[in-house]
Design a protein around this motif. Sequence first.
Motif, mmCIF file in Angstrom:
data_model
loop_
_atom_site.group_PDB
_atom_site.id
_atom_site.type_symbol
_atom_site.label_atom_id
_atom_site.label_comp_id
_atom_site.label_asym_id
_atom_site.label_seq_id
_atom_site.Cartn_x
_atom_site.Cartn_y
_atom_site.Cartn_z
ATOM 1 N N LYS A 2 0.715 -1.345 0.176
ATOM 2 C CA LYS A 2 0.201 -0.009 0.099
ATOM 3 C C LYS A 2 0.730 1.301 0.082
ATOM 4 O O LYS A 2 0.630 2.279 -0.665
ATOM 5 N N ARG A 3 1.917 1.206 0.560
ATOM 6 C CA ARG A 3 2.843 2.557 0.912
ATOM 7 C C ARG A 3 3.510 2.646 -0.504
ATOM 8 O O ARG A 3 3.458 3.718 -0.777
ATOM 9 N N THR A 4 3.977 1.625 -1.176
ATOM 10 C CA THR A 4 4.661 1.838 -2.502
ATOM 11 C C THR A 4 3.408 2.334 -3.538
ATOM 12 O O THR A 4 3.795 3.183 -4.460
ATOM 13 N N THR A 5 2.474 1.926 -3.517
ATOM 14 C CA THR A 5 1.293 2.445 -4.399
ATOM 15 C C THR A 5 1.003 3.987 -4.207
ATOM 16 O O THR A 5 0.950 4.566 -4.923
ATOM 17 N N LEU A 6 0.924 3.990 -2.799
ATOM 18 C CA LEU A 6 0.612 5.675 -2.615
ATOM 19 C C LEU A 6 1.778 6.240 -3.026
ATOM 20 O O LEU A 6 1.699 7.476 -3.724
ATOM 21 N N TYR A 7 3.236 5.906 -2.919
ATOM 22 C CA TYR A 7 4.248 6.729 -3.557
ATOM 23 C C TYR A 7 4.213 6.791 -4.935
ATOM 24 O O TYR A 7 4.529 7.930 -5.470
ATOM 25 N N LEU A 8 3.781 5.795 -5.551
ATOM 26 C CA LEU A 8 3.735 5.845 -6.970
ATOM 27 C C LEU A 8 2.667 6.656 -7.593
ATOM 28 O O LEU A 8 2.928 7.800 -8.429
ATOM 29 N N ILE A 10 1.508 9.341 -6.004
ATOM 30 C CA ILE A 10 2.030 10.647 -5.650
ATOM 31 C C ILE A 10 3.035 11.380 -6.686
ATOM 32 O O ILE A 10 2.825 12.437 -7.039
ATOM 33 N N ALA A 11 3.705 10.407 -6.906
ATOM 34 C CA ALA A 11 4.838 10.775 -8.196
ATOM 35 C C ALA A 11 4.159 10.966 -9.393
ATOM 36 O O ALA A 11 4.439 11.995 -10.264
ATOM 37 N N LEU A 12 3.099 10.085 -9.769
ATOM 38 C CA LEU A 12 2.316 10.597 -10.826
ATOM 39 C C LEU A 12 1.533 11.487 -11.099
ATOM 40 O O LEU A 12 1.478 12.329 -11.853
ATOM 41 N N ALA A 13 1.014 11.931 -9.757
ATOM 42 C CA ALA A 13 0.294 13.175 -9.696
ATOM 43 C C ALA A 13 1.112 14.132 -9.720
ATOM 44 O O ALA A 13 0.884 15.477 -10.500
ATOM 45 N N THR A 14 2.127 14.337 -9.260
ATOM 46 C CA THR A 14 3.306 15.456 -9.418
ATOM 47 C C THR A 14 3.830 15.603 -10.776
ATOM 48 O O THR A 14 3.791 17.001 -11.259
ATOM 49 N N ALA A 18 2.826 18.956 -13.280
ATOM 50 C CA ALA A 18 3.907 19.814 -13.901
ATOM 51 C C ALA A 18 4.061 19.768 -15.112
ATOM 52 O O ALA A 18 4.133 20.784 -15.757
ATOM 53 N N LEU A 19 3.403 18.683 -16.027
ATOM 54 C CA LEU A 19 3.217 18.728 -17.301
ATOM 55 C C LEU A 19 1.897 19.846 -17.792
ATOM 56 O O LEU A 19 2.046 20.354 -18.857
#
Length: 67
Positions: A2-8, A10-14, A18-19
């Motif tokens: 769950k933690r890895t999915t959350l980090y992923l 967050i990275a995709l949303a960031t 930005a794009l």
Amino acid sequence: MKRTTLYLLIALATAASALASVSPHEATGIEPVSGHETVIEKNQAFPLMGPLTVEECLNEDCTQTRS
């Protein structure tokens, strides 16, 4: 897991935000907006040759000056 999915997520949303923040005009603009304007970034070394003259603007976009 769950933690890895959350980090992923967050990275995709960031990356997506930005794009989305860069407009197509800014991304493809090659020529400067104004030929008579020098942009000095904050804390950038700028070699000053001679006196610095500043004109006061009469309107918001500085198309009219007092001179």
